[in-house]
Write an enzyme that holds these catalytic residues in place. Structure first.
Site, mmCIF file in Angstrom:
data_model
loop_
_atom_site.group_PDB
_atom_site.id
_atom_site.type_symbol
_atom_site.label_atom_id
_atom_site.label_comp_id
_atom_site.label_asym_id
_atom_site.label_seq_id
_atom_site.Cartn_x
_atom_site.Cartn_y
_atom_site.Cartn_z
ATOM 1 C CB THR A 160 -0.833 0.012 1.301
ATOM 2 O OG1 THR A 160 -1.688 -1.108 1.280
ATOM 3 C CG2 THR A 160 -1.631 1.281 1.443
ATOM 4 N NE ARG A 188 -8.111 -7.976 3.543
ATOM 5 C CZ ARG A 188 -7.108 -7.119 3.455
ATOM 6 N NH1 ARG A 188 -6.977 -6.361 2.396
ATOM 7 N NH2 ARG A 188 -6.236 -7.007 4.431
ATOM 8 C CB VAL A 189 -12.591 -3.704 2.893
ATOM 9 C CG1 VAL A 189 -11.974 -2.331 3.110
ATOM 10 C CG2 VAL A 189 -13.500 -3.683 1.672
ATOM 11 C CG ASP A 191 -4.749 -1.240 6.803
ATOM 12 O OD1 ASP A 191 -4.670 -2.178 5.981
ATOM 13 O OD2 ASP A 191 -3.889 -0.344 6.900
HETATM 14 N N1 ASP Z 1 -2.817 -2.805 4.172
HETATM 15 C C1 ASP Z 1 -3.307 -3.322 2.933
HETATM 16 C C2 ASP Z 1 -4.508 -4.146 3.173
HETATM 17 O O1 ASP Z 1 -4.558 -4.859 4.161
HETATM 18 C C3 ASP Z 1 -2.347 -4.178 2.212
HETATM 19 C C4 ASP Z 1 -0.991 -3.659 2.014
HETATM 20 O O2 ASP Z 1 -0.470 -2.845 2.758
HETATM 21 O O3 ASP Z 1 -0.437 -4.081 1.019
HETATM 22 O O4 ASP Z 1 -5.389 -4.153 2.337
#
Ligand code: ASP
Length: 299
Positions: A160, A188-189, A191
Site C-alpha cells: 500500500t 475483503r477490505v 485497513d
Molecule cells: N494494508 C493493505 C490491506 O490490508 C495491504 C498492504 O499494505 O499491502 O489491504
C-alpha cells in the site's frame, strides 16, 4: 510558514515523492500533493498492490480501496471499487462533494461516474497473468511478507502507498491507496480506506499511515492510536513502538504477518517502524530525499 515534508511507505515511493516535493515546498497544497502521489502509484502497472497492475482477489477480480484525510472532520474513502483506476481521486470527491466519508462497491463506482470520472478496466494483463500462475501453483492464499531492499523493488506483495504531506503553509494531509491483499477472499477490505486504521490525520496531534496486514492494523485502530499517543505527548517513534507492541500483544502473530507505519507530528518530526525487518520508507524534507530504514523493528 513551516518546513515542508513528504513521507511515504516503501522505497518505490521515493521517485514519486521526489517528483511532487517541489510543488509541496512551493505553493502547492498538501492535499493536492498527497493525492498526486497516490495517483502516480496507481498509474504504475509495475506496482502490483496499488491501482492498475494491482493483484486481484482469489477469483481473479480486482478491487481498489483508498482514503484521503485532512482532519477528523475532513476525510473521504472508497472501498471495493472496480471500474475506476484512481480510487484516491474518488475518495477525495467523497470528501469534498458529499456529506459522507465512505462509499463502497458498485455504488461508489456509480458515484464516480456521476462525478464525470471515466470508467475503465482495472485488471491489468500483467496482474491477470500473475493470478493465473498463482492458481496453477496452488500456493497458500496469504502471501509471505514483502522484503524491501531499498531499490524500489519489493519481493512479495503487500505494498500500500500511504503518504503524508505538510505544505509550506503548515497544512497536513494524507492519502492511502491499495488493491488490497493479493488473492483475498472476494469482498475483503483491509485497513487502508478505513479512517483511523490505515490513515489518520489530526492537525492538532499529527498524522500516521500504515501498510501490511490490514486485519492486524484494524484490530487496534493503528493509525488513530499512533496519532492519539502523539497527542498525549509521545514522540512519533515511541507512538509507533507502543502501537506495534500493542498489536503484537493482541494478535497471535504468524510468520507471514507484517505491519509498518510512518508518522509525523504537525511540526514535521517523523518516524517509521515495522513489526519485522523488510520495510523502508521514503522522505523528502528539504534537507534530504532518501530511502530510510525504520527507527523501530519490533521483532
Ligand atoms: N494494508 C493493505 C490491506 O490490508 C495491504 C498492504 O499494505 O499491502 O489491504
Amino acid at each position: 510558514m513551516s518546513t515542508p515534508l513528504l513521507i511515504s511507505t516503501w522505497s518505490f515511493s521515493l521517485p514519486i515523492i521526489e517528483a511532487e516535493f517541489p510543488r509541496l515546498a512551493d505553493t502547492g497544497n498538501a492535499l493536492d500533493v498527497v493525492e498526486a502521489c497516490a495517483i502516480s502509484a496507481e498509474s504504475n502497472e509495475s506496482i502490483d498492490s496499488v491501482g492498475y497492475g494491482g493483484l486481484p482477489d482469489r477469483n481473479g477480480r480486482c478491487t481498489f480501496d483508498a482514503a484521503v484525510m485532512k482532519s477528523p472532520s475532513e476525510s473521504g474513502a472508497v472501498c471495493g471499487i472496480e471500474r475506476h483506476r484512481h480510487p484516491v481521486s474518488v475518495a477525495r470527491l467523497v470528501m469534498e462533494q458529499t456529506e459522507h466519508s465512505m462509499l463502497v462497491g458498485s455504488l461508489a463506482d456509480d458515484f464516480a461516474d456521476k462525478q464525470g470520472i471515466t470508467s475503465e478496466n482495472i485488471l491489468a494483463e500483467s496482474a491477470k497473468a500473475k493470478w493465473e500462475a498463482w492458481k496453477k501453483t496452488n500456493m497458500p492464499p496469504v502471501p509471505p511478507p514483502p522484503l524491501d531492499i531499498g531499490t524500489g523493488e519489493l519481493f512479495g506483495s503487500h505494498d500500500t502507498i500511504g503518504t503524508i504531506g505538510i505544505d509550506a503553509g503548515g497544512t497536513m494531509a494524507g492519502s492511502c491507496s491499495t488493491s488490497g491483499m493479493a488473492w483475498k477472499v472476494p469482498g475483503r477490505v483491509g485497513d487502508s480506506p478505513i479512517i483511523g486504521h490505515g490513515l489518520y490525520v489530526d492537525p492538532q496531534r499529527g498524522a500516521a499511515t500504515g501498510t501490511g496486514h490490514g486485519e492486524l492494523i484494524s484490530g487496534i485502530c493503528g493509525s488513530f492510536l499512533i496519532v492519539e499517543l502523539m497527542g498525549r505527548g509521545a514522540s512519533p517513534e515511541d507512538a509507533i513502538h507502543d502501537t506495534l507492541a500493542r498489536l503484537a500483544q493482541c494478535w497471535p502473530l504468524k510468520k507471514e504477518h507484517q505491519v509498518a507505519f510512518i508518522a509525523t507530528t504537525p511540526k514535521g518530526k517523523y518516524a517509521a517502524g515495522a513489526l519485522r525487518p523488510g520495510f523502508k520508507s521514503a522522505v523528502c524534507d528539504g534537507s534530504q530525499q532518501a530511502i530510510l530504514d525504520p527507527e523501530i523493528v519490533l521483532h
